[in-house]
Design a protein around this motif. Structure first.
Motif, PDB file in Angstrom:
ATOM      1  N   PRO A 103     -11.603  -1.431  -4.724  1.00  0.00           N
ATOM      2  CA  PRO A 103     -11.424  -1.413  -5.528  1.00  0.00           C
ATOM      3  C   PRO A 103      -9.991  -0.247  -5.299  1.00  0.00           C
ATOM      4  CG  PRO A 103     -13.014  -1.784  -6.797  1.00  0.00           C
ATOM      5  CD  PRO A 103     -13.329  -1.805  -5.476  1.00  0.00           C
ATOM      6  N   LEU A 104      -9.202  -1.104  -5.570  1.00  0.00           N
ATOM      7  CA  LEU A 104      -7.927   0.145  -5.178  1.00  0.00           C
ATOM      8  C   LEU A 104      -6.305  -0.056  -6.254  1.00  0.00           C
ATOM      9  CD1 LEU A 104      -5.413  -2.030  -4.126  1.00  0.00           C
ATOM     10  CD2 LEU A 104      -7.061  -1.605  -2.004  1.00  0.00           C
ATOM     11  N   SER A 105      -5.330   0.482  -5.820  1.00  0.00           N
ATOM     12  CA  SER A 105      -4.591   0.741  -6.572  1.00  0.00           C
ATOM     13  C   SER A 105      -3.363   0.604  -6.179  1.00  0.00           C
ATOM     14  CB  SER A 105      -4.998   1.507  -7.889  1.00  0.00           C
ATOM     15  OG  SER A 105      -4.020   2.728  -7.691  1.00  0.00           O
ATOM     16  N   HIS A 106      -1.891   0.279  -6.439  1.00  0.00           N
ATOM     17  CA  HIS A 106      -0.530   0.779  -5.975  1.00  0.00           C
ATOM     18  C   HIS A 106       0.278   1.590  -7.317  1.00  0.00           C
ATOM     19  CE1 HIS A 106      -2.510  -1.698  -3.453  1.00  0.00           C
ATOM     20  NE2 HIS A 106      -2.480  -2.547  -3.706  1.00  0.00           N
ATOM     21  N   PRO A 107       1.123   2.502  -6.407  1.00  0.00           N
ATOM     22  CA  PRO A 107       2.227   3.330  -7.876  1.00  0.00           C
ATOM     23  C   PRO A 107       3.236   2.185  -8.031  1.00  0.00           C
ATOM     24  CG  PRO A 107       2.556   4.169  -5.586  1.00  0.00           C
ATOM     25  CD  PRO A 107       1.352   2.551  -5.588  1.00  0.00           C
ATOM     26  N   ASP A 108       3.478   0.609  -7.659  1.00  0.00           N
ATOM     27  CA  ASP A 108       3.988   0.053  -7.997  1.00  0.00           C
ATOM     28  C   ASP A 108       3.784  -1.656  -8.227  1.00  0.00           C
ATOM     29  OD1 ASP A 108       3.455  -0.064  -5.049  1.00  0.00           O
ATOM     30  OD2 ASP A 108       5.462  -1.458  -4.706  1.00  0.00           O
ATOM     31  N   SER A 109       4.378  -1.958  -9.147  1.00  0.00           N
ATOM     32  CA  SER A 109       3.715  -3.392 -10.037  1.00  0.00           C
ATOM     33  C   SER A 109       4.244  -4.261  -8.670  1.00  0.00           C
ATOM     34  CB  SER A 109       4.735  -3.902 -11.453  1.00  0.00           C
ATOM     35  OG  SER A 109       3.964  -3.013 -12.395  1.00  0.00           O
ATOM     36  N   ARG A 110       3.566  -5.100  -8.457  1.00  0.00           N
ATOM     37  CA  ARG A 110       3.879  -6.506  -7.653  1.00  0.00           C
ATOM     38  C   ARG A 110       3.175  -7.954  -8.289  1.00  0.00           C
ATOM     39  NH1 ARG A 110       1.545  -3.216  -2.525  1.00  0.00           N
ATOM     40  NH2 ARG A 110      -0.201  -4.680  -2.806  1.00  0.00           N
ATOM     41  N   PHE A 111       3.488  -8.375  -7.826  1.00  0.00           N
ATOM     42  CA  PHE A 111       3.473  -9.884  -8.137  1.00  0.00           C
ATOM     43  C   PHE A 111       3.243 -10.878  -6.817  1.00  0.00           C
ATOM     44  CE2 PHE A 111       5.224 -14.348  -8.308  1.00  0.00           C
ATOM     45  CZ  PHE A 111       4.640 -14.680  -9.443  1.00  0.00           C
ATOM     46  N   VAL A 112       2.653 -11.702  -6.810  1.00  0.00           N
ATOM     47  CA  VAL A 112       0.977 -11.622  -5.465  1.00  0.00           C
ATOM     48  C   VAL A 112       0.805 -13.155  -5.397  1.00  0.00           C
ATOM     49  CG1 VAL A 112      -0.970 -11.796  -3.880  1.00  0.00           C
ATOM     50  CG2 VAL A 112       0.599  -9.513  -5.069  1.00  0.00           C
ATOM     51  N   THR A 113       1.888 -14.346  -4.460  1.00  0.00           N
ATOM     52  CA  THR A 113       1.455 -15.752  -4.652  1.00  0.00           C
ATOM     53  C   THR A 113       0.473 -16.462  -2.858  1.00  0.00           C
ATOM     54  OG1 THR A 113       3.475 -15.809  -5.721  1.00  0.00           O
ATOM     55  CG2 THR A 113       2.428 -17.586  -4.238  1.00  0.00           C
ATOM     56  N   VAL A 114      -0.525 -16.646  -3.152  1.00  0.00           N
ATOM     57  CA  VAL A 114      -1.131 -17.525  -2.009  1.00  0.00           C
ATOM     58  C   VAL A 114      -0.850 -18.509  -1.368  1.00  0.00           C
ATOM     59  CG1 VAL A 114      -3.698 -18.686  -1.284  1.00  0.00           C
ATOM     60  CG2 VAL A 114      -3.357 -16.073  -3.243  1.00  0.00           C
ATOM     61  N   LEU A 115      -0.697 -17.864  -0.416  1.00  0.00           N
ATOM     62  CA  LEU A 115       0.271 -19.773   0.307  1.00  0.00           C
ATOM     63  C   LEU A 115      -0.650 -20.115   1.344  1.00  0.00           C
ATOM     64  CD1 LEU A 115       3.198 -17.480   1.710  1.00  0.00           C
ATOM     65  CD2 LEU A 115       2.985 -18.291   0.304  1.00  0.00           C
ATOM     66  N   SER A 116      -1.769 -19.653   1.570  1.00  0.00           N
ATOM     67  CA  SER A 116      -3.006 -20.364   2.453  1.00  0.00           C
ATOM     68  C   SER A 116      -4.309 -20.204   2.275  1.00  0.00           C
ATOM     69  CB  SER A 116      -1.781 -20.629   3.774  1.00  0.00           C
ATOM     70  OG  SER A 116      -2.370 -19.845   4.643  1.00  0.00           O
ATOM     71  N   GLY A 117      -5.049 -20.432   2.414  1.00  0.00           N
ATOM     72  CA  GLY A 117      -6.206 -20.771   2.199  1.00  0.00           C
ATOM     73  C   GLY A 117      -6.394 -19.611   0.903  1.00  0.00           C
ATOM     74  N   THR A 118      -7.756 -19.746   0.577  1.00  0.00           N
ATOM     75  CA  THR A 118      -8.451 -19.332  -0.915  1.00  0.00           C
ATOM     76  C   THR A 118      -8.360 -17.438  -0.882  1.00  0.00           C
ATOM     77  OG1 THR A 118      -9.472 -21.496  -1.511  1.00  0.00           O
ATOM     78  CG2 THR A 118     -10.119 -19.828  -2.290  1.00  0.00           C
ATOM     79  N   PHE A 119      -8.098 -16.705  -2.077  1.00  0.00           N
ATOM     80  CA  PHE A 119      -8.059 -15.943  -2.011  1.00  0.00           C
ATOM     81  C   PHE A 119      -8.751 -15.348  -3.572  1.00  0.00           C
ATOM     82  CE2 PHE A 119      -7.038 -11.082  -3.562  1.00  0.00           C
ATOM     83  CZ  PHE A 119      -7.064 -10.785  -1.738  1.00  0.00           C
ATOM     84  N   TYR A 120      -9.673 -14.373  -3.632  1.00  0.00           N
ATOM     85  CA  TYR A 120     -10.421 -14.852  -4.631  1.00  0.00           C
ATOM     86  C   TYR A 120     -10.063 -12.731  -4.966  1.00  0.00           C
ATOM     87  CZ  TYR A 120     -13.308 -18.167  -3.146  1.00  0.00           C
ATOM     88  OH  TYR A 120     -13.688 -19.849  -2.066  1.00  0.00           O
TER      89      TYR A 120
END
Length: 167
Positions: free
Chosen positions: A87-104
């Protein structure tokens, strides 16, 4: 939204084999090109890339902007198989797209494997500012594109979980 997605796709193409291997400065005119996830080459250690977990077995490439400064940025992050991000966080809001593989991915202050959701290629999720999240890869690597508005950074929910430099 369509414009942001197009810009992300165009920025991702900067890493095509034989393509440009340096980040494009924010605000610079964007060049037009196209690439599939298989054509992207992300092979620089993530250890010095701001705004990623710094877990060993990661590679990162800043595609656009500078996550250490105010402004739009995009980072490609490649995680090897069997990598866990606590568990971690970032000070900015972000948008993430999975391009290949499977991310959990899951959200919360404590790692909870039962709370992970599998995202295949094309899967998306958001990381609201200061929201603790965690993730993992399993038997295959994953490639994700992270877009945010910096400056970014990384804070582990439990500071003892933060990777030590050189590990």
């Amino acid at each position: 939204m369509k414009s942001t997605y197009l810009n992300l796709v165009l920025a991702a193409a900067m890493l095509t084999q034989g393509g440009i291997n340096v980040a494009q400065a924010a605000g610079a005119p964007m060049v037009t090109f196209i690439a599939t996830p298989q054509q992207l080459s992300v092979n620089q250690s993530a250890s010095k890339t701001v705004g990623v977990s710094q877990v060993g077995g990661q590679s990162a490439q800043v595609l656009y902007g500078d996550p250490t400064k105010p402004g739009l940025y995009t980072v490609l992050l490649r995680l090897e198989p069997h990598k866990r991000i606590l568990p971690l966080s970032h000070p900015d809001s972000r948008f993430v797209t999975v391009l290949s593989g499977t991310f959990y991915i899951g959200f919360g202050d404590k790692y909870d494997q039962a709370g992970l959701k599998a995202l295949p290629p094309g899967g998306i999720y958001t990381e609201p500012a200061h929201a603790n999240h965690f993730g993992e890869t399993r038997d295959e690597p994953a490639l994700v594109a992270i877009t945010g508005y910096g400056p970014s950074g990384t804070t582990y929910a439990n500071p003892a979980d933060a990777p030590k430099p050189g590990k």
